[in-house]
Design a protein around this motif. Sequence first.
Motif, PDB file in Angstrom:
ATOM      1  N   ALA A 443     -30.121  13.410  20.899  1.00  0.00           N
ATOM      2  CA  ALA A 443     -30.182  13.037  19.476  1.00  0.00           C
ATOM      3  C   ALA A 443     -29.958  11.542  19.326  1.00  0.00           C
ATOM      4  O   ALA A 443     -29.274  10.908  20.134  1.00  0.00           O
ATOM      5  CB  ALA A 443     -29.117  13.802  18.696  1.00  0.00           C
ATOM      6  N   SER A 444     -30.554  10.998  18.293  1.00  0.00           N
ATOM      7  CA  SER A 444     -30.307   9.606  17.895  1.00  0.00           C
ATOM      8  C   SER A 444     -30.309   9.580  16.380  1.00  0.00           C
ATOM      9  O   SER A 444     -30.691  10.552  15.733  1.00  0.00           O
ATOM     10  CB  SER A 444     -31.387   8.683  18.457  1.00  0.00           C
ATOM     11  N   CYS A 445     -29.893   8.452  15.846  1.00  0.00           N
ATOM     12  CA  CYS A 445     -29.887   8.276  14.400  1.00  0.00           C
ATOM     13  C   CYS A 445     -31.053   7.332  14.092  1.00  0.00           C
ATOM     14  O   CYS A 445     -31.284   6.373  14.833  1.00  0.00           O
ATOM     15  CB  CYS A 445     -28.554   7.631  14.042  1.00  0.00           C
ATOM     16  N   ARG A 446     -31.787   7.624  13.038  1.00  0.00           N
ATOM     17  CA  ARG A 446     -32.984   6.805  12.778  1.00  0.00           C
ATOM     18  C   ARG A 446     -33.022   6.375  11.315  1.00  0.00           C
ATOM     19  O   ARG A 446     -32.802   7.182  10.419  1.00  0.00           O
ATOM     20  CB  ARG A 446     -34.231   7.631  13.103  1.00  0.00           C
ATOM     21  N   LEU A 447     -33.318   5.072  11.113  1.00  0.00           N
ATOM     22  CA  LEU A 447     -33.577   4.550   9.769  1.00  0.00           C
ATOM     23  C   LEU A 447     -35.037   4.107   9.777  1.00  0.00           C
ATOM     24  O   LEU A 447     -35.442   3.319  10.643  1.00  0.00           O
ATOM     25  CB  LEU A 447     -32.675   3.347   9.484  1.00  0.00           C
ATOM     26  N   SER A 448     -35.822   4.627   8.849  1.00  0.00           N
ATOM     27  CA  SER A 448     -37.254   4.289   8.887  1.00  0.00           C
ATOM     28  C   SER A 448     -37.721   3.839   7.507  1.00  0.00           C
ATOM     29  O   SER A 448     -37.233   4.306   6.486  1.00  0.00           O
ATOM     30  CB  SER A 448     -38.061   5.491   9.385  1.00  0.00           C
ATOM     31  N   PHE A 449     -38.680   2.923   7.520  1.00  0.00           N
ATOM     32  CA  PHE A 449     -39.047   2.187   6.311  1.00  0.00           C
ATOM     33  C   PHE A 449     -40.487   2.489   5.883  1.00  0.00           C
ATOM     34  O   PHE A 449     -41.295   2.965   6.680  1.00  0.00           O
ATOM     35  CB  PHE A 449     -38.860   0.686   6.545  1.00  0.00           C
ATOM     36  N   ALA A 450     -40.772   2.146   4.631  1.00  0.00           N
ATOM     37  CA  ALA A 450     -42.116   2.382   4.087  1.00  0.00           C
ATOM     38  C   ALA A 450     -42.528   1.153   3.289  1.00  0.00           C
ATOM     39  O   ALA A 450     -41.745   0.202   3.134  1.00  0.00           O
ATOM     40  CB  ALA A 450     -42.087   3.607   3.178  1.00  0.00           C
ATOM     41  N   ALA A 451     -43.735   1.210   2.746  1.00  0.00           N
ATOM     42  CA  ALA A 451     -44.261   0.072   1.985  1.00  0.00           C
ATOM     43  C   ALA A 451     -43.338  -0.284   0.817  1.00  0.00           C
ATOM     44  O   ALA A 451     -43.233  -1.445   0.431  1.00  0.00           O
ATOM     45  CB  ALA A 451     -45.650   0.419   1.458  1.00  0.00           C
ATOM     46  N   TYR A 452     -42.645   0.718   0.264  1.00  0.00           N
ATOM     47  CA  TYR A 452     -41.801   0.456  -0.914  1.00  0.00           C
ATOM     48  C   TYR A 452     -40.361   0.133  -0.552  1.00  0.00           C
ATOM     49  O   TYR A 452     -39.517  -0.032  -1.421  1.00  0.00           O
ATOM     50  CB  TYR A 452     -41.834   1.669  -1.861  1.00  0.00           C
ATOM     51  N   THR A 453     -40.041   0.059   0.751  1.00  0.00           N
ATOM     52  CA  THR A 453     -38.671  -0.291   1.152  1.00  0.00           C
ATOM     53  C   THR A 453     -38.450  -1.778   0.884  1.00  0.00           C
ATOM     54  O   THR A 453     -39.325  -2.600   1.180  1.00  0.00           O
ATOM     55  CB  THR A 453     -38.460  -0.007   2.652  1.00  0.00           C
ATOM     56  N   SER A 454     -37.277  -2.099   0.344  1.00  0.00           N
ATOM     57  CA  SER A 454     -36.994  -3.514   0.050  1.00  0.00           C
ATOM     58  C   SER A 454     -36.040  -4.089   1.098  1.00  0.00           C
ATOM     59  O   SER A 454     -35.351  -3.326   1.802  1.00  0.00           O
ATOM     60  CB  SER A 454     -36.364  -3.631  -1.342  1.00  0.00           C
ATOM     61  N   HIS A 455     -35.972  -5.407   1.135  1.00  0.00           N
ATOM     62  CA  HIS A 455     -34.997  -6.041   2.040  1.00  0.00           C
ATOM     63  C   HIS A 455     -33.572  -5.665   1.621  1.00  0.00           C
ATOM     64  O   HIS A 455     -32.678  -5.556   2.464  1.00  0.00           O
ATOM     65  CB  HIS A 455     -35.195  -7.553   2.064  1.00  0.00           C
ATOM     66  N   GLU A 456     -33.397  -5.418   0.328  1.00  0.00           N
ATOM     67  CA  GLU A 456     -32.072  -5.002  -0.139  1.00  0.00           C
ATOM     68  C   GLU A 456     -31.709  -3.625   0.440  1.00  0.00           C
ATOM     69  O   GLU A 456     -30.555  -3.386   0.807  1.00  0.00           O
ATOM     70  CB  GLU A 456     -32.086  -4.952  -1.660  1.00  0.00           C
ATOM     71  N   ASP A 457     -32.700  -2.738   0.546  1.00  0.00           N
ATOM     72  CA  ASP A 457     -32.455  -1.422   1.166  1.00  0.00           C
ATOM     73  C   ASP A 457     -31.950  -1.609   2.601  1.00  0.00           C
ATOM     74  O   ASP A 457     -31.007  -0.943   3.034  1.00  0.00           O
ATOM     75  CB  ASP A 457     -33.754  -0.599   1.240  1.00  0.00           C
ATOM     76  N   VAL A 458     -32.640  -2.495   3.328  1.00  0.00           N
ATOM     77  CA  VAL A 458     -32.264  -2.720   4.732  1.00  0.00           C
ATOM     78  C   VAL A 458     -30.843  -3.279   4.785  1.00  0.00           C
ATOM     79  O   VAL A 458     -30.013  -2.842   5.592  1.00  0.00           O
ATOM     80  CB  VAL A 458     -33.280  -3.667   5.422  1.00  0.00           C
ATOM     81  N   ASP A 459     -30.560  -4.207   3.889  1.00  0.00           N
ATOM     82  CA  ASP A 459     -29.236  -4.805   3.861  1.00  0.00           C
ATOM     83  C   ASP A 459     -28.177  -3.744   3.557  1.00  0.00           C
ATOM     84  O   ASP A 459     -27.151  -3.657   4.238  1.00  0.00           O
ATOM     85  CB  ASP A 459     -29.221  -5.927   2.813  1.00  0.00           C
ATOM     86  N   ARG A 460     -28.453  -2.906   2.556  1.00  0.00           N
ATOM     87  CA  ARG A 460     -27.482  -1.855   2.201  1.00  0.00           C
ATOM     88  C   ARG A 460     -27.298  -0.878   3.365  1.00  0.00           C
ATOM     89  O   ARG A 460     -26.187  -0.444   3.664  1.00  0.00           O
ATOM     90  CB  ARG A 460     -27.947  -1.093   0.961  1.00  0.00           C
ATOM     91  N   ALA A 461     -28.404  -0.549   4.036  1.00  0.00           N
ATOM     92  CA  ALA A 461     -28.322   0.419   5.134  1.00  0.00           C
ATOM     93  C   ALA A 461     -27.454  -0.131   6.267  1.00  0.00           C
ATOM     94  O   ALA A 461     -26.588   0.579   6.806  1.00  0.00           O
ATOM     95  CB  ALA A 461     -29.724   0.749   5.643  1.00  0.00           C
ATOM     96  N   PHE A 462     -27.644  -1.402   6.607  1.00  0.00           N
ATOM     97  CA  PHE A 462     -26.906  -1.938   7.761  1.00  0.00           C
ATOM     98  C   PHE A 462     -25.482  -2.340   7.401  1.00  0.00           C
ATOM     99  O   PHE A 462     -24.587  -2.271   8.237  1.00  0.00           O
ATOM    100  CB  PHE A 462     -27.719  -3.036   8.458  1.00  0.00           C
ATOM    101  N   THR A 463     -25.262  -2.697   6.153  1.00  0.00           N
ATOM    102  CA  THR A 463     -23.881  -2.942   5.722  1.00  0.00           C
ATOM    103  C   THR A 463     -23.115  -1.617   5.816  1.00  0.00           C
ATOM    104  O   THR A 463     -21.973  -1.563   6.293  1.00  0.00           O
ATOM    105  CB  THR A 463     -23.864  -3.498   4.276  1.00  0.00           C
ATOM    106  N   ALA A 464     -23.788  -0.535   5.386  1.00  0.00           N
ATOM    107  CA  ALA A 464     -23.145   0.787   5.479  1.00  0.00           C
ATOM    108  C   ALA A 464     -22.891   1.151   6.940  1.00  0.00           C
ATOM    109  O   ALA A 464     -21.809   1.643   7.290  1.00  0.00           O
ATOM    110  CB  ALA A 464     -24.030   1.829   4.808  1.00  0.00           C
ATOM    111  N   LEU A 465     -23.865   0.897   7.804  1.00  0.00           N
ATOM    112  CA  LEU A 465     -23.690   1.241   9.216  1.00  0.00           C
ATOM    113  C   LEU A 465     -22.525   0.441   9.814  1.00  0.00           C
ATOM    114  O   LEU A 465     -21.701   0.980  10.564  1.00  0.00           O
ATOM    115  CB  LEU A 465     -24.996   0.977   9.998  1.00  0.00           C
ATOM    116  N   GLU A 466     -22.446  -0.852   9.457  1.00  0.00           N
ATOM    117  CA  GLU A 466     -21.331  -1.669   9.966  1.00  0.00           C
ATOM    118  C   GLU A 466     -19.994  -1.053   9.532  1.00  0.00           C
ATOM    119  O   GLU A 466     -19.037  -1.012  10.300  1.00  0.00           O
ATOM    120  CB  GLU A 466     -21.471  -3.114   9.457  1.00  0.00           C
ATOM    121  N   ARG A 467     -19.938  -0.560   8.291  1.00  0.00           N
ATOM    122  CA  ARG A 467     -18.689   0.071   7.821  1.00  0.00           C
ATOM    123  C   ARG A 467     -18.417   1.355   8.598  1.00  0.00           C
ATOM    124  O   ARG A 467     -17.298   1.581   9.057  1.00  0.00           O
ATOM    125  CB  ARG A 467     -18.802   0.422   6.333  1.00  0.00           C
ATOM    126  N   VAL A 468     -19.456   2.144   8.767  1.00  0.00           N
ATOM    127  CA  VAL A 468     -19.290   3.453   9.422  1.00  0.00           C
ATOM    128  C   VAL A 468     -18.799   3.277  10.845  1.00  0.00           C
ATOM    129  O   VAL A 468     -17.985   4.065  11.339  1.00  0.00           O
ATOM    130  CB  VAL A 468     -20.631   4.226   9.362  1.00  0.00           C
TER     131      VAL A 468
END
Length: 472
Positions: A443-468
């Motif tokens: 198993a692995s953990c996956r974050l995947s993006f689409a045309a409507y993904t914003s840079h803010e989404d990426v930032d929120r996702a990785f800020t959350a991962l850093e916290r986790v």
Amino acid sequence: MSHYGYVSEQLLTGRLWPPRRRRPKPEPEPPRLDVDRMRSHFDFAGTGRVVTNNAATSQTPRELIELFRELSPRYESVHRGQSTASRRITEEFEESFDTIATWLNAPSRRCIATYRNTTEAINAVMYSLLTEFRDGDNVVTTLMEHNSNFVPWYALSREILPRLGRRVECRVVRFDHETGELDLDHLAELVDDRTKLVCVTGASNFLGTKPPLHRIRRIADESGYRRGDGRSGSLLLVDAAQLAPTSVIDVIALDVDYLAFSFHKVLAPFGVGVLYAREPLLQGSLPFLYGGDMIAEGRVSPDLVEYGDLPWKYAAGTPNVLGVIASAQALRLLVDLALDPDEPWFGTARPLPRTHVESAMTLVSSHVRSLTDAALRRALAIPGVQVYGPGPDVSRSPLVAFTVRGRDSRQVASALDEHRVEARAGCHCATLAHLDLKLNPPASCRLSFAAYTSHEDVDRAFTALERVVGAR
Ligand SMILES: Cc1ncc(COP(=O)(O)O)c(C=O)c1O
């Protein structure tokens, strides 16, 4: 005075000296995808969700949901009636195949068959070729495939053909564990003059690797396999499930024999997958499904059944009429959302220019590439996080798959969900690659993006991962 004389006089008088510096022209900004405009068409965008499981399924824009409502007053089946409603819906259904053909740069709708999804489309190829495999043939696939592009070939060689007394081998190509690249030398070793078919992903849904399809085509071409039509070379099937949503696909330039993808990953609702195949292959093969609608009008007798013209020979039974129409309209809408043309393509049957498809998908692909580069850099900087597949600055699927040292991937995904970040943990049906990498559990953990993904989404996702993971 000659021109030169004028210049030397100006030089002497100092009027041209020191030479006037031309201000460097600013480089024209490359056009960018307007992500805010894109997002304004999706209901999820106002909910606070960080939708990062797009490799599984994309979100559907409002217009496509509305389209079902708009179609409801004239709801009818296709190819089944003389009413205006039936003729009109049949026309829209059939035109949808033209839009899909343009999207892929296929020569015509005759090369397009629709199924439920990528999995069914690949199975359709397997069943169509079933009778053509000769004893001693082989199929070559890879360790980075989604199970949809491995299990059918496993079943063909281990379960189905042995019952018919034929031995066909399924060979599996390695990948480099460090770089995630497909081992092309190994591929070239495995492909030989008994390789009927090479089956490879266009973009991995776990590693993110995009194998070099042109080089793979060459290896397949040079196999020396003797085909029934007297030509030589192996067939090439590309699983484009992760390629279609964010790339320009050109089946002519790729020179593929078969290509499959699912519309539920390209903004459309669930239920429609596409198989592109070269026309002579569809013409010459047996269909996958038999029954109504795929036969030539009136050409059924107890002793002889004749099939319909392409592509309807491959459309047995009542099709997913609304799904196919909505799927083709999803492609038109994607062009509109990317290019914002004066006259929208969505909701029309105007022939969609191929150049517009290319411009739209070039914008989408450079947008997701910048998201993925940013995401990879953030992931690689977090202590204890192991990222799989190619690093930043290469063309790859818009996703980041990783494990966290000492943590269960499912538990990491659940913890991210508490921050409203929708990761997905598991083997993503890329079981072979997880096992090959000795991931235990696979198993692995996956974050995947689409045309409507914003840079803010990426930032929120990785800020959350850093916290986790306790890095913040
Ligand atoms: C690379 C790849 N191939 C095939 C599939 C299967 O797609 P579907 O479930 O729509 O058949 C997926 C789905 O995630 C995929 O990522």
